[in-house]
Design an enzyme around this catalytic site. Structure first.
Site, PDB file in Angstrom:
ATOM      1  N   SER A   1     -46.016  -8.261 -54.367  1.00 59.74           N
ATOM      2  CA  SER A   1     -44.824  -7.580 -54.868  1.00 59.74           C
ATOM      3  C   SER A   1     -45.257  -6.652 -56.003  1.00 59.74           C
ATOM      4  CB  SER A   1     -43.783  -8.609 -55.318  1.00 59.74           C
ATOM      5  OG  SER A   1     -42.578  -7.977 -55.700  1.00 59.74           O
ATOM      6  N   THR A   2     -44.742  -6.857 -57.203  1.00 61.58           N
ATOM      7  CA  THR A   2     -45.052  -5.962 -58.321  1.00 61.58           C
ATOM      8  C   THR A   2     -46.560  -5.877 -58.565  1.00 61.58           C
ATOM      9  OG1 THR A   2     -42.980  -6.646 -59.342  1.00 61.58           O
ATOM     10  CG2 THR A   2     -44.529  -5.464 -60.735  1.00 61.58           C
TER      11      THR A   2
ATOM     12  N   HIS B   1     -43.298  -6.093 -51.080  1.00 55.65           N
ATOM     13  CA  HIS B   1     -41.906  -5.799 -51.433  1.00 55.65           C
ATOM     14  C   HIS B   1     -41.790  -4.332 -51.816  1.00 55.65           C
ATOM     15  CE1 HIS B   1     -41.437 -10.290 -52.730  1.00 55.65           C
ATOM     16  NE2 HIS B   1     -41.343 -10.139 -51.420  1.00 55.65           N
TER      17      HIS B   1
ATOM     18  N   MET C   1     -43.631 -10.731 -58.907  1.00 54.89           N
ATOM     19  CA  MET C   1     -42.653 -11.557 -59.595  1.00 54.89           C
ATOM     20  C   MET C   1     -42.024 -12.560 -58.631  1.00 54.89           C
ATOM     21  SD  MET C   1     -40.571  -8.776 -61.872  1.00 54.89           S
ATOM     22  CE  MET C   1     -41.415  -7.662 -63.014  1.00 54.89           C
TER      23      MET C   1
ATOM     24  N   ASP D   1     -41.569 -15.757 -53.858  1.00 52.38           N
ATOM     25  CA  ASP D   1     -41.604 -15.488 -52.420  1.00 52.38           C
ATOM     26  C   ASP D   1     -43.028 -15.642 -51.905  1.00 52.38           C
ATOM     27  OD1 ASP D   1     -40.648 -14.748 -49.902  1.00 52.38           O
ATOM     28  OD2 ASP D   1     -41.146 -12.636 -50.240  1.00 52.38           O
TER      29      ASP D   1
END
Length: 357
Positions: free
Chosen positions: A174-175, A200, A293, A296
């Protein structure tokens, strides 16, 4: 909908346009679960305010005086990683600036019109509110969400126990993941195992991101399409706004690209991909959970490990945000914890091990 219990989502707006600040505040505060706690006309003024009262979500322009928004975004992510939504007239899909913002950790991108500004902002109200809600949820791990799409299938459909010559690598991030993925994929040879990726990322941006990576890498990189075959030398990226899961077909693997409810507040969800890999690939799979973050992918990685897959979490020192790997490690999902620099070699070693089975 209140996404943080009884507490409203606290938003801070950084934009040099007084009109934008006013309209965004009016739009967001129409929703009882969102509260704008502050605003600033430029980043240098904003940082002092932020340090006194840090928000849950930041809305940021890119074109501002004294410090541009991209530089400020990188500074924020280094100081205290905060879900940040870009709202800028410069944020056109496919541009280098948008790619850089996503690399720096932006949680969402909106293109702000130069003309008819108030009407244009009102038109994106629903999407903007949804992005604020999703960004706020990404700030911390949450309780388990509903079962992912592939769990509707029965256990009798599991096929990973059958012998197959193919091996597969699953990556979830993600991030900070866009830069990490670029680092890994650029270093893989064109005979590496097939790779399936969930990053993401908003809709409409994954195709551009995949095309950019394809131009940098020896392997082929592209946005996945429904029933694409996974094969060596190919990396498939889940499209923004859709889930991607793995399916066995004889001696090879396919991906299914499907719509459905968000899982762990995300679509695509890393958990959906990892759990399908646990079911259909088992010990033929390598699962790697990377910077991001929230949580998931952590439970999906645990499912992979329980079905005999090799599992790895990126270490804290090389993560932009040590949320997803931390949760996987806490659950006992990761057999190994490795720095980003080691991951390309681990993928190649995993492929080499296939020849010794």
């Amino acid at each position: 909908m209140n996404t943080r219990g009884k507490e409203p989502i606290r938003v801070f707006i950084v934009d040099d346009s007084a009109l934008v600040r006013q309209v965004l505040t009016q739009l967001l505060e129409k929703h009882a679960h969102i509260r704008v706690i502050g605003m600033a006309a430029d980043p240098l003024y904003a940082i002092d305010k932020l340090r006194k009262d840090w928000p849950d979500v930041l809305i940021l322009d890119l074109e501002m005086p004294r410090m541009d928004g991209l530089t400020f975004l990188r500074q924020i992510m280094a100081e205290r990683a905060t879900p940040t939504i870009i709202c800028s007239s410069l944020a056109e899909p496919g541009t280098a600036l948008v790619e850089q913002a996503l690399k720096a950790g932006a949680a969402g991108i909106f293109t702000k019109a130069r003309l008819g500004l108030r009407k244009a902002l009102e038109d994106i109200e629903s999407e903007l509110v949804s992005s604020v809600e999703n960004a706020a949820r990404r700030a911390a791990p949450r309780a388990p969400a509903s079962k992912p799409v592939e769990e509707k299938k029965t256990a009798s459909g599991a096929t990973y126990g059958l012998k197959t010559p193919e091996r597969i690598v699953t990556l979830g991030c993600s991030t900070g993941g866009t830069l990490a993925l670029e680092f890994i994929l650029k270093r893989l040879p064109d005979n590496c195992p097939g790779i399936v990726i969930v990053q993401h990322m908003p809709e409409k941006f994954t195709a551009d991101f995949a095309r950019r990576l394809n131009g940098l890498c020896q392997i082929e990189v592209r946005e996945a399409k429904h029933l694409d075959r996974v094969h060596s030398g190919l990396a498939l990226l889940a499209p923004g706004g859709l889930h991607m899961q793995l399916k066995r077909s004889g001696s090879h693997f396919l991906v299914e690209v499907l719509d459905g409810p968000a899982v762990n507040r995300h679509k695509p969800s890393v958990d959906v991909l990892f759990r399908s890999a646990a079911r259909h690939a088992g010990s033929q799979a390598l699962g790697i959970i990377m910077t991001g973050m929230g949580d998931d992918g952590a439970r999906g990685l645990l499912a992979m490990r329980e079905q005999g897959a090799s599992t790895v979490a990126q270490d804290e020192a090389t993560c932009v945000v040590f949320g997803m790997p931390k949760e996987a490690i806490r659950m006992g999902a990761a057999q190994h914890v490795e720095p980003l620099q080691r991951l390309p070699a681990l993928i190649c070693q995993f492929a080499d091990a296939a020849g010794h089975e």
